[in-house]
Scaffold this motif. Structure first.
Motif, PDB file in Angstrom:
ATOM      1  N   ALA A  37      -3.009   4.966  -8.764  1.00 30.25           N
ATOM      2  CA  ALA A  37      -4.062   5.575  -7.956  1.00 30.25           C
ATOM      3  C   ALA A  37      -3.735   5.484  -6.466  1.00 30.25           C
ATOM      4  O   ALA A  37      -2.989   4.598  -6.031  1.00 30.25           O
ATOM      5  CB  ALA A  37      -5.399   4.880  -8.236  1.00 30.25           C
ATOM      6  N   SER A  93     -10.585   3.080  -2.792  1.00 28.79           N
ATOM      7  CA  SER A  93      -9.299   2.910  -3.460  1.00 28.79           C
ATOM      8  C   SER A  93      -9.483   2.324  -4.861  1.00 28.79           C
ATOM      9  O   SER A  93      -8.872   2.790  -5.834  1.00 28.79           O
ATOM     10  CB  SER A  93      -8.394   2.001  -2.621  1.00 28.79           C
ATOM     11  OG  SER A  93      -8.165   2.534  -1.331  1.00 28.79           O
ATOM     12  N   ALA A 105     -10.795   4.863  -7.258  1.00 23.79           N
ATOM     13  CA  ALA A 105      -9.754   5.773  -7.731  1.00 23.79           C
ATOM     14  C   ALA A 105      -8.996   5.155  -8.906  1.00 23.79           C
ATOM     15  O   ALA A 105      -8.647   5.839  -9.879  1.00 23.79           O
ATOM     16  CB  ALA A 105      -8.799   6.125  -6.595  1.00 23.79           C
ATOM     17  N   THR A 128      -8.789   6.422 -12.931  1.00 26.29           N
ATOM     18  CA  THR A 128      -7.510   6.580 -13.626  1.00 26.29           C
ATOM     19  C   THR A 128      -7.483   5.744 -14.895  1.00 26.29           C
ATOM     20  O   THR A 128      -6.956   6.171 -15.929  1.00 26.29           O
ATOM     21  CB  THR A 128      -6.342   6.204 -12.700  1.00 26.29           C
ATOM     22  OG1 THR A 128      -6.535   6.792 -11.415  1.00 26.29           O
ATOM     23  CG2 THR A 128      -5.028   6.683 -13.271  1.00 26.29           C
ATOM     24  N   ILE A 177      -1.224  12.529 -13.886  1.00 21.74           N
ATOM     25  CA  ILE A 177      -1.185  11.191 -13.284  1.00 21.74           C
ATOM     26  C   ILE A 177       0.193  10.835 -12.726  1.00 21.74           C
ATOM     27  O   ILE A 177       0.308  10.393 -11.569  1.00 21.74           O
ATOM     28  CB  ILE A 177      -1.648  10.118 -14.300  1.00 21.74           C
ATOM     29  CG1 ILE A 177      -3.144  10.274 -14.591  1.00 21.74           C
ATOM     30  CG2 ILE A 177      -1.373   8.716 -13.756  1.00 21.74           C
ATOM     31  CD1 ILE A 177      -3.654   9.339 -15.690  1.00 21.74           C
ATOM     32  N   ARG A 180       0.927  12.948  -9.302  1.00 26.92           N
ATOM     33  CA  ARG A 180       0.076  12.949  -8.110  1.00 26.92           C
ATOM     34  C   ARG A 180       0.683  12.072  -7.026  1.00 26.92           C
ATOM     35  O   ARG A 180       1.105  10.952  -7.271  1.00 26.92           O
ATOM     36  CB  ARG A 180      -1.322  12.421  -8.458  1.00 26.92           C
ATOM     37  CG  ARG A 180      -2.286  12.517  -7.268  1.00 26.92           C
ATOM     38  CD  ARG A 180      -3.174  11.315  -7.152  1.00 26.92           C
ATOM     39  NE  ARG A 180      -2.458  10.076  -6.981  1.00 26.92           N
ATOM     40  CZ  ARG A 180      -1.986   9.611  -5.819  1.00 26.92           C
ATOM     41  NH1 ARG A 180      -2.122  10.308  -4.698  1.00 26.92           N
ATOM     42  NH2 ARG A 180      -1.344   8.446  -5.771  1.00 26.92           N
ATOM     43  N   GLN A 238     -10.186  10.766  -6.964  1.00 28.18           N
ATOM     44  CA  GLN A 238      -9.043  10.813  -7.872  1.00 28.18           C
ATOM     45  C   GLN A 238      -9.153  11.981  -8.850  1.00 28.18           C
ATOM     46  O   GLN A 238      -8.148  12.628  -9.164  1.00 28.18           O
ATOM     47  CB  GLN A 238      -8.911   9.492  -8.624  1.00 28.18           C
ATOM     48  CG  GLN A 238      -7.749   9.422  -9.609  1.00 28.18           C
ATOM     49  CD  GLN A 238      -6.369   9.443  -8.977  1.00 28.18           C
ATOM     50  OE1 GLN A 238      -6.166  10.003  -7.902  1.00 28.18           O
ATOM     51  NE2 GLN A 238      -5.406   8.837  -9.651  1.00 28.18           N
ATOM     52  N   ARG A 239     -10.361  12.294  -9.314  1.00 29.32           N
ATOM     53  CA  ARG A 239     -10.502  13.453 -10.196  1.00 29.32           C
ATOM     54  C   ARG A 239     -10.117  14.725  -9.454  1.00 29.32           C
ATOM     55  O   ARG A 239      -9.445  15.605 -10.005  1.00 29.32           O
ATOM     56  CB  ARG A 239     -11.934  13.561 -10.748  1.00 29.32           C
ATOM     57  CG  ARG A 239     -12.097  14.707 -11.741  1.00 29.32           C
ATOM     58  CD  ARG A 239     -13.518  14.838 -12.226  1.00 29.32           C
ATOM     59  NE  ARG A 239     -13.857  13.932 -13.308  1.00 29.32           N
ATOM     60  CZ  ARG A 239     -13.678  14.186 -14.604  1.00 29.32           C
ATOM     61  NH1 ARG A 239     -13.121  15.335 -14.974  1.00 29.32           N
ATOM     62  NH2 ARG A 239     -14.047  13.313 -15.518  1.00 29.32           N
TER      63      ARG A 239
END
Length: 333
Positions: free
Chosen positions: A23, A64, A67, A71, A119, A122, A257-258
């Motif tokens: 993340a 953070s 995120a 995940t 994932i 990114r 994060q999404r």
């Protein structure tokens, strides 16, 4: 829970935690710890990785961690389990950010497959983007991604975009004036970056057009910093939440994060622009609801992923321990 329920193995959950550590985080500080007790994984905010100069309230710290929580949820869902997530489940332990529990075995839907596939790919892209507009359909997908996590994502029009970028540049100047700001930045960037932080190769060039406010990381080498023209009309988005509590900051991280994984799946590059939300006077004018992050979105060349800490550094031992300011488990009665 059904008597026939078989929890995921420790190995499966360890693999999910490993994915959770990919993340994004402020300066790649990776401020999280995990305790695995099948079928649960507890996610802790590591106070030893809080950046007090740039983030005195700990807002970005929890974004953070949020995120990483998203995940982890996604990875457990991709492993074939229904997932329950409880935020801040223990008022007596403020470091415990979330408890994520695997439930019954459930077929994996297409959206989960897509986001999970994104994932490993990114990453933050600090390079110039192509001067190409983001399609309306992609923008709608990103907005929908934020809504699914209880946040809003607003695309700035031309006037608002220029105003936000101006505010970001002003915020960047104010941050540089803070005592110990340069020391904190140096701790997490450049040659000091090994399994965490921002390595030299990940630092961005200066914008030759002086439009994009890039973070002033440590020098990338002798001589002046390279300069390149960035896109003159960047797509700028503001992620916001209804409230501004610790739970809202975690939700903002999950929404962030999404959105980032959705963008990655769509072939889009992303850059969080956090300076305008790191100065209270600037953040307060970014919208009617609390702005949590400003994002730049577009099409850019592929760049590398910043390093990650090994699993051994982020796993806590089983048992009634808490996370201390050193980031280690501290046994308490």
């Amino acid at each position: 829970m059904s008597p026939s329920f078989v929890p995921p193995s420790r190995g499966v959950l360890d693999d999910c935690v490993r994915l959770a550590t990919t993340a994004p985080s402020l300066h790649n500080s990776q401020p999280w710890k995990f305790r695995v007790t099948p079928p649960e994984v507890e996610v802790y905010a590591d106070p030893g990785r809080h950046l007090p100069v740039i983030d005195p309230a700990g807002r970005e710290h929890l974004i953070s961690v949020g995120a990483a929580v998203f995940t982890l949820r996604l990875a457990m869902r991709r492993a074939g389990y229904d997932v329950r997530c409880d935020l801040l489940p223990d008022p007596a332990d403020p470091a415990l950010a979330a408890r994520v529990t695997a439930g019954r075995v459930t077929p994996v839907d297409q959206l989960t497959e897509q986001l999970a596939a994104a994932i490993p790919h990114r990453h933050t892209n600090r390079s110039p983007f192509a001067d190409v507009a983001v399609p309306a359909g992609a923008v709608d997908r990103l907005r929908s991604a934020a809504r699914r996590e209880g946040a809003t994502l607003t695309v700035a029009g031309p006037v608002a975009r220029d105003a936000i970028l101006g505010l970001a540049r002003a915020a960047d100047r104010r941050l540089r004036e803070r005592p110990h700001y340069a020391d904190e930045l140096r701790r997490w960037t450049g040659q000091n970056a090994r399994h965490d932080g921002v390595p030299v190769w990940a630092a961005a060039p200066w914008d030759a057009l002086e439009i994009m406010p890039m973070r002033d990381f440590v020098p990338v080498g002798p001589g002046p910093r390279p300069r390149e023209p960035f896109e003159p009309h960047p797509t700028i988005m503001v992620l916001a939440t209804a409230g501004d509590t610790r739970a809202d900051w975690l939700r903002a991280g999950m929404a962030l994060q999404r959105v980032l994984l959705t963008a990655t799946w769509l072939g889009l590059a992303t850059t969080p622009i956090s300076q305008p939300v790191e100065v209270a006077a600037v953040r307060s004018v970014l919208g009617r609801t609390p702005a949590q992050m400003v994002l730049r979105v577009g099409y850019g060349r592929v760049s590398g992923r910043t390093p990650r800490r090994p699993l051994s550094e982020v796993l806590l031992p089983a048992g009634p321990s808490r996370v201390t300011a050193t980031g280690n488990g501290d046994e308490r009665p």
